[in-house]
Scaffold this motif. Structure first.
Motif, PDB file in Angstrom:
ATOM      1  N   GLY A  13       7.604  10.806 -27.434  1.00  0.00           N
ATOM      2  CA  GLY A  13       7.139   9.233 -27.494  1.00  0.00           C
ATOM      3  C   GLY A  13       5.624   9.143 -27.625  1.00  0.00           C
ATOM      4  O   GLY A  13       4.981   8.426 -27.896  1.00  0.00           O
ATOM      5  N   SER A  14       4.949  10.243 -27.159  1.00  0.00           N
ATOM      6  CA  SER A  14       3.436  10.361 -27.312  1.00  0.00           C
ATOM      7  C   SER A  14       3.003  10.639 -28.845  1.00  0.00           C
ATOM      8  O   SER A  14       3.932  10.697 -29.678  1.00  0.00           O
ATOM      9  CB  SER A  14       2.951  11.520 -26.497  1.00  0.00           C
ATOM     10  OG  SER A  14       3.449  12.620 -26.815  1.00  0.00           O
ATOM     11  N   ILE A  15       1.709  10.190 -28.973  1.00  0.00           N
ATOM     12  CA  ILE A  15       0.957  10.371 -30.058  1.00  0.00           C
ATOM     13  C   ILE A  15      -0.209  11.104 -29.928  1.00  0.00           C
ATOM     14  O   ILE A  15      -0.941  10.873 -29.400  1.00  0.00           O
ATOM     15  CB  ILE A  15       0.480   8.798 -30.756  1.00  0.00           C
ATOM     16  CG1 ILE A  15       1.714   7.774 -30.563  1.00  0.00           C
ATOM     17  CG2 ILE A  15       0.013   8.898 -31.849  1.00  0.00           C
ATOM     18  CD1 ILE A  15       2.751   7.964 -31.473  1.00  0.00           C
ATOM     19  N   TYR A  16      -0.156  12.125 -30.743  1.00  0.00           N
ATOM     20  CA  TYR A  16      -1.233  13.079 -30.968  1.00  0.00           C
ATOM     21  C   TYR A  16      -2.006  12.883 -32.113  1.00  0.00           C
ATOM     22  O   TYR A  16      -1.868  12.423 -33.165  1.00  0.00           O
ATOM     23  CB  TYR A  16      -0.655  14.720 -31.040  1.00  0.00           C
ATOM     24  CG  TYR A  16      -1.825  15.659 -31.369  1.00  0.00           C
ATOM     25  CD1 TYR A  16      -2.406  16.261 -30.395  1.00  0.00           C
ATOM     26  CD2 TYR A  16      -2.313  15.947 -32.603  1.00  0.00           C
ATOM     27  CE1 TYR A  16      -3.307  16.909 -30.322  1.00  0.00           C
ATOM     28  CE2 TYR A  16      -3.210  16.796 -32.710  1.00  0.00           C
ATOM     29  CZ  TYR A  16      -3.812  17.331 -31.479  1.00  0.00           C
ATOM     30  OH  TYR A  16      -4.978  18.460 -31.803  1.00  0.00           O
ATOM     31  N   THR A  17      -3.431  12.793 -31.472  1.00  0.00           N
ATOM     32  CA  THR A  17      -4.490  12.631 -32.711  1.00  0.00           C
ATOM     33  C   THR A  17      -5.314  13.808 -32.874  1.00  0.00           C
ATOM     34  O   THR A  17      -5.744  14.263 -32.134  1.00  0.00           O
ATOM     35  CB  THR A  17      -5.402  11.496 -32.064  1.00  0.00           C
ATOM     36  OG1 THR A  17      -4.757  10.340 -31.739  1.00  0.00           O
ATOM     37  CG2 THR A  17      -6.534  11.123 -32.816  1.00  0.00           C
ATOM     38  N   GLY A  18      -5.643  14.118 -34.151  1.00  0.00           N
ATOM     39  CA  GLY A  18      -6.487  15.040 -34.608  1.00  0.00           C
ATOM     40  C   GLY A  18      -7.214  14.909 -35.866  1.00  0.00           C
ATOM     41  O   GLY A  18      -6.864  13.868 -36.460  1.00  0.00           O
ATOM     42  N   ILE A  19      -7.832  15.731 -36.261  1.00  0.00           N
ATOM     43  CA  ILE A  19      -8.685  15.806 -37.345  1.00  0.00           C
ATOM     44  C   ILE A  19      -8.487  17.033 -38.291  1.00  0.00           C
ATOM     45  O   ILE A  19      -8.119  18.016 -37.645  1.00  0.00           O
ATOM     46  CB  ILE A  19     -10.029  15.733 -37.423  1.00  0.00           C
ATOM     47  CG1 ILE A  19     -10.759  16.772 -36.682  1.00  0.00           C
ATOM     48  CG2 ILE A  19     -10.399  14.480 -36.587  1.00  0.00           C
ATOM     49  CD1 ILE A  19     -12.326  16.640 -36.603  1.00  0.00           C
ATOM     50  N   ALA A  20      -8.460  17.200 -39.783  1.00  0.00           N
ATOM     51  CA  ALA A  20      -8.235  18.411 -40.507  1.00  0.00           C
ATOM     52  C   ALA A  20      -8.615  18.041 -42.029  1.00  0.00           C
ATOM     53  O   ALA A  20      -8.808  16.786 -42.351  1.00  0.00           O
ATOM     54  CB  ALA A  20      -6.853  18.713 -40.638  1.00  0.00           C
TER      55      ALA A  20
END
Length: 105
Positions: A13-20
């Motif tokens: 249920g968590s939300i991972y945040t990243g960039i690419a």
């Protein structure tokens, strides 16, 4: 080349945040366990949203701000009920030519 901020929903249920620069390729890395340590211990399910940004620096600043949000706020961002611009700080007003000219005297 544009950079992207992306949000991934994980099995817990968590939300991972990243960039690419390539969200699909990066998501594949998260799925196969070669992405971030965070997603190795939580099964990444799907990309909730991605947002194009001008460059890596802008993407890093946006990532920092979005990581401060709760999962509920990140879901609102992904759903479009909140804009990325509402999360980012407003830029300082630029000096006008008249102001900078008077400062140089």
């Amino acid at each position: 080349m544009p950079w992207f901020l992306y949000l991934i929903e994980c099995a817990d249920g968590s939300i991972y945040t990243g960039i690419a620069t390539d969200v699909d390729a990066r998501f594949d890395k998260h799925v196969n366990g070669t992405g971030a340590r965070y997603t190795r211990s939580r099964k990444p399910l799907r990309v909730l949203a991605s947002f194009a940004l001008a460059d890596r620096s802008s993407a890093l600043r946006a990532e920092y701000r979005v990581k401060q949000l709760t999962a509920t706020e990140k879901r609102a961002l992904a759903a479009g009920t909140r804009t990325l611009e509402s999360v980012l700080p407003t830029p300082a007003p630029e000096e006008t030519d008249a102001t900078s000219a008077s400062d140089k005297v």
